[in-house]
Design a protein around this motif. Structure first.
Motif, PDB file in Angstrom:
ATOM      1  N   SER A 120       0.750  -1.317  -0.082  1.00 13.12           N
ATOM      2  CA  SER A 120       0.085   0.190  -0.045  1.00 13.12           C
ATOM      3  C   SER A 120       0.755   1.209   0.101  1.00 13.12           C
ATOM      4  CB  SER A 120      -0.990   0.095   1.199  1.00 13.12           C
ATOM      5  OG  SER A 120      -0.154   0.012   2.555  1.00 13.12           O
ATOM      6  N   SER A 121       1.931   1.218   0.255  1.00 10.83           N
ATOM      7  CA  SER A 121       3.076   2.358   0.219  1.00 10.83           C
ATOM      8  C   SER A 121       4.463   1.762   0.100  1.00 10.83           C
ATOM      9  CB  SER A 121       2.858   3.195   1.765  1.00 10.83           C
ATOM     10  OG  SER A 121       3.393   2.179   2.853  1.00 10.83           O
ATOM     11  N   ARG A 122       5.386   2.911  -0.051  1.00 14.10           N
ATOM     12  CA  ARG A 122       6.549   2.414  -0.015  1.00 14.10           C
ATOM     13  C   ARG A 122       7.358   2.010   1.123  1.00 14.10           C
ATOM     14  NH1 ARG A 122       9.321   7.333  -4.103  1.00 14.10           N
ATOM     15  NH2 ARG A 122       7.922   6.932  -5.862  1.00 14.10           N
ATOM     16  N   SER A 123       6.975   2.546   2.372  1.00 14.84           N
ATOM     17  CA  SER A 123       7.382   2.396   3.555  1.00 14.84           C
ATOM     18  C   SER A 123       6.988   0.775   3.813  1.00 14.84           C
ATOM     19  CB  SER A 123       6.864   2.967   4.775  1.00 14.84           C
ATOM     20  OG  SER A 123       5.543   3.188   4.707  1.00 14.84           O
ATOM     21  N   ALA A 124       5.786   0.285   3.625  1.00 10.66           N
ATOM     22  CA  ALA A 124       5.697  -1.198   3.658  1.00 10.66           C
ATOM     23  C   ALA A 124       6.315  -2.122   2.832  1.00 10.66           C
ATOM     24  CB  ALA A 124       4.063  -1.311   3.336  1.00 10.66           C
ATOM     25  N   PHE A 125       6.578  -1.638   1.375  1.00 16.06           N
ATOM     26  CA  PHE A 125       7.579  -2.175   0.617  1.00 16.06           C
ATOM     27  C   PHE A 125       9.042  -2.394   1.328  1.00 16.06           C
ATOM     28  CE2 PHE A 125      10.869  -1.531  -2.300  1.00 16.06           C
ATOM     29  CZ  PHE A 125      11.003  -2.649  -2.924  1.00 16.06           C
ATOM     30  N   ALA A 126       9.501  -1.170   1.890  1.00 10.17           N
ATOM     31  CA  ALA A 126      10.625  -1.032   2.290  1.00 10.17           C
ATOM     32  C   ALA A 126      11.049  -1.963   3.411  1.00 10.17           C
ATOM     33  CB  ALA A 126      11.440   0.377   2.401  1.00 10.17           C
ATOM     34  N   SER A 127       9.930  -2.134   4.140  1.00 13.17           N
ATOM     35  CA  SER A 127      10.058  -3.315   5.385  1.00 13.17           C
ATOM     36  C   SER A 127      10.344  -4.688   4.855  1.00 13.17           C
ATOM     37  CB  SER A 127       8.705  -3.102   6.244  1.00 13.17           C
ATOM     38  OG  SER A 127       8.805  -1.722   6.855  1.00 13.17           O
ATOM     39  N   ALA A 128       9.512  -4.951   3.541  1.00 14.18           N
ATOM     40  CA  ALA A 128       9.532  -6.561   3.174  1.00 14.18           C
ATOM     41  C   ALA A 128      11.040  -6.629   2.321  1.00 14.18           C
ATOM     42  CB  ALA A 128       8.306  -6.732   2.458  1.00 14.18           C
ATOM     43  N   TYR A 129      11.095  -5.465   1.669  1.00 12.89           N
ATOM     44  CA  TYR A 129      12.358  -5.538   0.846  1.00 12.89           C
ATOM     45  C   TYR A 129      13.257  -4.321   1.087  1.00 12.89           C
ATOM     46  CZ  TYR A 129       9.546  -8.535  -2.524  1.00 12.89           C
ATOM     47  OH  TYR A 129       8.966  -9.515  -2.981  1.00 12.89           O
ATOM     48  N   PRO A 130      14.229  -4.705   1.946  1.00 14.88           N
ATOM     49  CA  PRO A 130      15.313  -3.477   2.436  1.00 14.88           C
ATOM     50  C   PRO A 130      16.076  -3.429   1.182  1.00 14.88           C
ATOM     51  CG  PRO A 130      15.499  -5.654   3.801  1.00 14.88           C
ATOM     52  CD  PRO A 130      14.291  -5.579   2.970  1.00 14.88           C
ATOM     53  N   PRO A 131      16.880  -2.292   1.067  1.00 12.74           N
ATOM     54  CA  PRO A 131      17.910  -2.127   0.112  1.00 12.74           C
ATOM     55  C   PRO A 131      18.860  -3.096   0.065  1.00 12.74           C
ATOM     56  CG  PRO A 131      17.256  -0.080   1.141  1.00 12.74           C
ATOM     57  CD  PRO A 131      16.687  -0.986   1.888  1.00 12.74           C
ATOM     58  N   SER A 132      19.376  -3.580   1.218  1.00 15.28           N
ATOM     59  CA  SER A 132      20.375  -4.671   1.156  1.00 15.28           C
ATOM     60  C   SER A 132      20.095  -6.013   0.492  1.00 15.28           C
ATOM     61  CB  SER A 132      20.903  -4.877   2.699  1.00 15.28           C
ATOM     62  OG  SER A 132      19.506  -5.391   3.601  1.00 15.28           O
ATOM     63  N   GLY A 240      17.643  -7.741 -14.355  1.00 12.62           N
ATOM     64  CA  GLY A 240      16.930  -7.996 -15.516  1.00 12.62           C
ATOM     65  C   GLY A 240      15.936  -9.031 -15.066  1.00 12.62           C
ATOM     66  N   ALA A 241      15.544  -9.047 -13.922  1.00 16.34           N
ATOM     67  CA  ALA A 241      14.471 -10.314 -13.324  1.00 16.34           C
ATOM     68  C   ALA A 241      13.555  -9.708 -12.338  1.00 16.34           C
ATOM     69  CB  ALA A 241      15.303 -11.273 -12.772  1.00 16.34           C
ATOM     70  N   THR A 242      13.897  -8.931 -11.562  1.00 16.78           N
ATOM     71  CA  THR A 242      12.920  -8.126 -10.515  1.00 16.78           C
ATOM     72  C   THR A 242      12.780  -6.638 -10.802  1.00 16.78           C
ATOM     73  OG1 THR A 242      13.566  -9.890  -8.756  1.00 16.78           O
ATOM     74  CG2 THR A 242      12.491  -7.708  -8.152  1.00 16.78           C
ATOM     75  N   CYS A 243      11.264  -6.372 -11.008  1.00 12.34           N
ATOM     76  CA  CYS A 243      10.904  -4.897 -11.263  1.00 12.34           C
ATOM     77  C   CYS A 243      10.050  -4.456 -10.145  1.00 12.34           C
ATOM     78  CB  CYS A 243      10.519  -4.777 -12.609  1.00 12.34           C
ATOM     79  SG  CYS A 243       9.814  -3.054 -13.114  1.00 12.34           S
ATOM     80  N   VAL A 244      10.505  -3.421  -9.690  1.00  9.31           N
ATOM     81  CA  VAL A 244       9.662  -2.653  -8.542  1.00  9.31           C
ATOM     82  C   VAL A 244       8.926  -1.448  -9.337  1.00  9.31           C
ATOM     83  CG1 VAL A 244       9.670  -1.557  -6.333  1.00  9.31           C
ATOM     84  CG2 VAL A 244      11.264  -3.388  -6.948  1.00  9.31           C
ATOM     85  N   GLN A 251      -1.382  14.835  -6.088  1.00 11.43           N
ATOM     86  CA  GLN A 251      -1.323  15.455  -4.976  1.00 11.43           C
ATOM     87  C   GLN A 251      -1.100  14.519  -3.915  1.00 11.43           C
ATOM     88  OE1 GLN A 251      -5.576  17.159  -5.139  1.00 11.43           O
ATOM     89  NE2 GLN A 251      -4.642  19.157  -5.806  1.00 11.43           N
ATOM     90  N   ALA A 252      -0.233  13.592  -3.954  1.00  8.64           N
ATOM     91  CA  ALA A 252       0.351  12.775  -2.859  1.00  8.64           C
ATOM     92  C   ALA A 252       1.779  12.706  -2.980  1.00  8.64           C
ATOM     93  CB  ALA A 252      -0.467  11.418  -2.997  1.00  8.64           C
ATOM     94  N   ARG A 253       2.449  12.640  -1.684  1.00  5.73           N
ATOM     95  CA  ARG A 253       3.832  12.373  -1.842  1.00  5.73           C
ATOM     96  C   ARG A 253       4.308  10.864  -2.383  1.00  5.73           C
ATOM     97  NH1 ARG A 253       6.686  13.147   3.625  1.00  5.73           N
ATOM     98  NH2 ARG A 253       4.920  11.264   4.401  1.00  5.73           N
ATOM     99  N   GLY A 254       5.523  10.839  -3.089  1.00  4.16           N
ATOM    100  CA  GLY A 254       5.803   9.786  -3.463  1.00  4.16           C
ATOM    101  C   GLY A 254       6.068   8.558  -2.270  1.00  4.16           C
ATOM    102  N   VAL A 255       6.330   8.899  -1.283  1.00 10.15           N
ATOM    103  CA  VAL A 255       6.365   8.008  -0.300  1.00 10.15           C
ATOM    104  C   VAL A 255       4.877   7.156   0.234  1.00 10.15           C
ATOM    105  CG1 VAL A 255       8.303   8.724   0.902  1.00 10.15           C
ATOM    106  CG2 VAL A 255       6.171   9.517   1.675  1.00 10.15           C
ATOM    107  N   ASP A 256       3.835   7.801  -0.275  1.00 10.91           N
ATOM    108  CA  ASP A 256       2.721   7.220  -0.063  1.00 10.91           C
ATOM    109  C   ASP A 256       1.959   6.384  -1.300  1.00 10.91           C
ATOM    110  OD1 ASP A 256       2.392   8.402   2.480  1.00 10.91           O
ATOM    111  OD2 ASP A 256       1.906  10.440   1.603  1.00 10.91           O
ATOM    112  N   SER A 257       2.843   6.301  -2.105  1.00  9.76           N
ATOM    113  CA  SER A 257       2.412   5.470  -3.526  1.00  9.76           C
ATOM    114  C   SER A 257       2.723   3.934  -3.149  1.00  9.76           C
ATOM    115  CB  SER A 257       3.260   5.691  -4.573  1.00  9.76           C
ATOM    116  OG  SER A 257       3.473   7.272  -4.850  1.00  9.76           O
ATOM    117  N   PRO A 258       1.592   3.486  -3.699  1.00 12.12           N
ATOM    118  CA  PRO A 258       1.456   1.820  -3.746  1.00 12.12           C
ATOM    119  C   PRO A 258       2.652   1.229  -4.308  1.00 12.12           C
ATOM    120  CG  PRO A 258      -0.112   2.531  -5.258  1.00 12.12           C
ATOM    121  CD  PRO A 258       0.558   3.943  -4.543  1.00 12.12           C
ATOM    122  N   THR A 259       3.116   0.160  -4.172  1.00 12.59           N
ATOM    123  CA  THR A 259       4.378  -0.333  -5.025  1.00 12.59           C
ATOM    124  C   THR A 259       3.940  -1.773  -5.519  1.00 12.59           C
ATOM    125  OG1 THR A 259       5.771   0.938  -3.361  1.00 12.59           O
ATOM    126  CG2 THR A 259       6.642  -1.196  -4.450  1.00 12.59           C
TER     127      THR A 259
END
Length: 289
Positions: A120-132, A240-244, A251-259
């Motif tokens: 539902s948001s980038r923060s929820a995505f980041a929790s499941a898929y951290p940059p590392s 070339g295999a995983t796309c986010v 009128q919504a900040r990028g961090v509030d975007s669904p992912t």
């Protein structure tokens, strides 16, 4: 046959070779054993989609058949392109129990195509898929969006440096901080002080300084470009295999975007090729920093 999965697709899924990049790698291994001149002559992405859709009339060219038979010992090309329920298993293999329930492969439901996760948001995505998790073992990273904070702010400099020194190719496409589109986005998000311009300029500068500290061969692997168009998506394509995919909402900040997370499974109706082409076309229209 189009409504029945062919054996080749089933075998690729079982071996986790269904992404196009992995398929080509395994194809090359087999081609080397068959005839070294066939290396690098794998099918195009579109060809592979046609193969796996079950709509191919007849068989591929004989060289492709020879390589595929080497990839799957004990199987003939005719078997590989037949519905998998009509062919016996190779000699020595173990059949599943007759009362076993079929297991759905990820993305096999038509409504889901190759989408494997939605947040539902980038923060929820980041929790499941951290940059590392996304980047530590990557060999190729393509990123396009606005400020690309996931690479520039959420992933340490020393790890980016290590990736580049180990041969990872990184292409970054920023919204031009000197353009008109970024100011339009600032107005839409309600910024009045040039926040997005400042942040994007800072991130570009950070990567430019990083490149200056690298050996020439490593620095060449980091490419920075800008574009000045209405921003629609933040795209991140790894190996070339995983796309986010993260759309920009009005009128919504990028961090509030669904992912949306997409894993290329060579599905004929998959979304991966769509967004892969979006990145490619944007990159071709952009200009170097």
């Amino acid at each position: 046959m189009a409504d029945q999965q062919i054996l080749l697709k089933t075998l690729l899924q079982q071996r986790h070779w269904q992404t196009y990049k992995t398929f080509c790698k395994e194809y090359d291994k087999a081609a080397k054993l068959v005839d070294s001149t066939l290396q690098g002559k794998w099918p195009s992405r579109a060809q592979l989609h046609r193969w796996l859709s079950g709509e191919l009339k007849g068989l591929p060219y004989s060289d492709h058949c020879r390589v595929l038979e080497k990839m799957f010992p004990g199987r003939t090309a005719e078997e590989l392109f037949s519905p998998n329920g009509h062919q016996p298993p190779p000699r020595g293999s173990i059949e599943p129990p007759r009362n076993a329930e079929p297991v759905a492969e990820p993305g096999s439901t038509p409504q889901m195509a190759d989408v494997t996760a939605v947040f539902s948001s980038r923060s929820a995505f980041a929790s499941a898929y951290p940059p590392s998790v996304l980047f530590d073992t990557a060999k190729e990273i393509n990123a396009a969006g606005l400020s690309l904070n996931v690479l520039c702010q959420s992933y340490p400099d020393h790890r980016l440096k290590r990736l580049l020194e180990n041969g990872t190719r990184i292409r970054c496409l920023f919204l031009d901080p000197k353009g008109t589109a970024i100011r339009a986005r600032e107005d839409e998000e309600g910024y009045e002080d040039g926040t997005l311009v400042t942040l994007t300029t800072l991130n570009i500068s950070m990567l430019t300084r990083l490149a200056a500290r690298l050996a020439p061969e490593a620095a060449e692997l980091l490419e920075l470009r800008v574009y000045d168009e209405t921003i629609r998506f933040n795209l991140l394509i790894v190996d070339g295999a995983t796309c986010v995919v993260q759309p920009y909402l009005p009128q919504a900040r990028g961090v509030d975007s669904p992912t949306i997370v997409i894993n290329d499974n060579t599905a004929a109706d998959g979304l991966f090729p769509v967004f892969d082409q979006v990145f490619t076309s944007m990159w071709e229209r952009s200009r170097p920093v």
